[in-house]
Every structure is written in C-alpha cells, then in structure tokens.
Design a protein around this motif. Structure first.
Motif, PDB file in Angstrom:
ATOM      1  N   GLN A   1     -31.168  46.440 -52.801  1.00 22.17           N
ATOM      2  CA  GLN A   1     -32.501  46.896 -52.590  1.00 22.17           C
ATOM      3  C   GLN A   1     -33.258  46.143 -51.015  1.00 22.17           C
ATOM      4  O   GLN A   1     -33.843  46.692 -50.327  1.00 22.17           O
ATOM      5  CB  GLN A   1     -33.691  47.215 -53.391  1.00 22.17           C
ATOM      6  N   HIS A   2     -33.019  44.808 -50.924  1.00 20.57           N
ATOM      7  CA  HIS A   2     -33.387  43.896 -49.917  1.00 20.57           C
ATOM      8  C   HIS A   2     -32.450  44.699 -48.690  1.00 20.57           C
ATOM      9  O   HIS A   2     -33.658  44.568 -47.859  1.00 20.57           O
ATOM     10  CB  HIS A   2     -33.733  42.818 -49.787  1.00 20.57           C
TER      11      HIS A   2
ATOM     12  N   ARG B   1     -34.123  46.947 -45.660  1.00 19.87           N
ATOM     13  CA  ARG B   1     -34.531  46.541 -44.394  1.00 19.87           C
ATOM     14  C   ARG B   1     -33.180  48.065 -43.036  1.00 19.87           C
ATOM     15  O   ARG B   1     -34.078  47.739 -41.692  1.00 19.87           O
ATOM     16  CB  ARG B   1     -33.690  45.603 -44.358  1.00 19.87           C
ATOM     17  N   GLN B   2     -32.704  48.351 -43.566  1.00 14.96           N
ATOM     18  CA  GLN B   2     -31.846  48.933 -42.646  1.00 14.96           C
ATOM     19  C   GLN B   2     -32.853  50.201 -42.757  1.00 14.96           C
ATOM     20  O   GLN B   2     -32.497  50.922 -41.314  1.00 14.96           O
ATOM     21  CB  GLN B   2     -29.976  49.380 -43.145  1.00 14.96           C
TER      22      GLN B   2
ATOM     23  N   LEU C   1     -35.193  51.765 -52.188  1.00 20.84           N
ATOM     24  CA  LEU C   1     -33.772  52.530 -52.964  1.00 20.84           C
ATOM     25  C   LEU C   1     -34.304  53.487 -54.122  1.00 20.84           C
ATOM     26  O   LEU C   1     -33.952  54.067 -54.346  1.00 20.84           O
ATOM     27  CB  LEU C   1     -32.306  51.399 -52.689  1.00 20.84           C
ATOM     28  N   GLY C   2     -34.630  52.817 -54.604  1.00 25.22           N
ATOM     29  CA  GLY C   2     -35.214  53.375 -56.252  1.00 25.22           C
ATOM     30  C   GLY C   2     -35.912  54.443 -55.910  1.00 25.22           C
ATOM     31  O   GLY C   2     -35.241  55.491 -56.434  1.00 25.22           O
ATOM     32  N   ARG C   3     -37.243  54.583 -55.352  1.00 24.00           N
ATOM     33  CA  ARG C   3     -37.059  56.058 -54.714  1.00 24.00           C
ATOM     34  C   ARG C   3     -36.182  56.826 -53.678  1.00 24.00           C
ATOM     35  O   ARG C   3     -36.337  57.839 -54.488  1.00 24.00           O
ATOM     36  CB  ARG C   3     -38.740  55.326 -54.201  1.00 24.00           C
ATOM     37  N   PHE C   4     -35.739  55.669 -53.018  1.00 24.59           N
ATOM     38  CA  PHE C   4     -34.743  56.978 -52.410  1.00 24.59           C
ATOM     39  C   PHE C   4     -34.068  58.041 -53.793  1.00 24.59           C
ATOM     40  O   PHE C   4     -33.399  59.699 -53.463  1.00 24.59           O
ATOM     41  CB  PHE C   4     -34.176  56.207 -51.312  1.00 24.59           C
ATOM     42  N   LEU C   5     -33.299  57.417 -54.288  1.00 28.60           N
ATOM     43  CA  LEU C   5     -32.242  57.840 -55.709  1.00 28.60           C
ATOM     44  C   LEU C   5     -33.347  58.324 -56.374  1.00 28.60           C
ATOM     45  O   LEU C   5     -32.505  60.140 -56.469  1.00 28.60           O
ATOM     46  CB  LEU C   5     -32.422  56.722 -56.318  1.00 28.60           C
ATOM     47  N   ILE C   6     -34.254  58.916 -56.304  1.00 28.32           N
ATOM     48  CA  ILE C   6     -35.103  59.386 -57.624  1.00 28.32           C
ATOM     49  C   ILE C   6     -35.812  60.724 -57.141  1.00 28.32           C
ATOM     50  O   ILE C   6     -35.726  61.732 -57.412  1.00 28.32           O
ATOM     51  CB  ILE C   6     -36.469  58.659 -58.040  1.00 28.32           C
ATOM     52  N   GLU C   7     -35.949  60.396 -55.430  1.00 35.59           N
ATOM     53  CA  GLU C   7     -35.786  61.846 -54.904  1.00 35.59           C
ATOM     54  C   GLU C   7     -34.778  62.492 -54.086  1.00 35.59           C
ATOM     55  O   GLU C   7     -34.960  64.154 -55.069  1.00 35.59           O
ATOM     56  CB  GLU C   7     -36.683  61.327 -53.450  1.00 35.59           C
TER      57      GLU C   7
END
Length: 86
Positions: free
Chosen positions: A33-34, A38-39, A44-50
């Motif tokens: 996640q870090h 950073r990149q 990441l968690g929110r991105f996967l949910i979206e």
C-alpha cells in the motif's frame, strides 16, 4: 515492483484484494500500500473499491444479472452492504 503490473491485474477483471496482491508480489500489505501510494498518490484499498464499483455499475446497466448475484460476485456478503457502497 512496478505499479503497472498491479494495474494489469486489476484491469484483467479478476477479483483483487490488497491481501491477494501483497501475496502475489511477496510483500506485506502495508508495504504494498505504501509503494502504491508513493507511486500513484492513490490509496490501493480505495482504488480497488472504486474499480469494483465501476464494474458493478456496468454489469447493472448492461446485463440482467440480479443485484444479489453481482453483489456476491464483487465480494459483498449482503446486498445491503453492496448498495451502501454506492
């Protein structure tokens, strides 16, 4: 670890979780996640949910699959949790 690989996996349509991706890249969840944040500047968690909700919306609009089945396929145990996510 290249973030582009994570995007490839997510775009492939296969179910993804932070835990599963971390295992695939042999990283701890927090380290993955870090690195992702950073990149990309995104969580990441929110991105996967979206991404999951975007796919769900397409399925709801373009298919006759029942909401309950789409919710279950997307990893929700209860339809009410699924509808609240929107």
């Amino acid at each position: 670890m290249a973030v582009s690989k994570i995007f490839e996996i997510i775009e492939s349509g296969r179910p993804c979780t932070v835990h599963g991706l971390a295992a695939e890249f042999d990283l701890s969840e927090s380290h993955l996640q870090h690195l992702f944040k950073r990149q990309t500047g995104l969580c990441l968690g929110r991105f996967l949910i979206e991404k999951k909700l975007q796919l769900s919306a397409r399925l709801l609009l373009r298919t006759n699959v029942p909401i309950k089945q789409i919710a279950y396929t997307m990893g929700y145990q209860h339809t009410s949790s699924f509808t609240r996510a929107f």
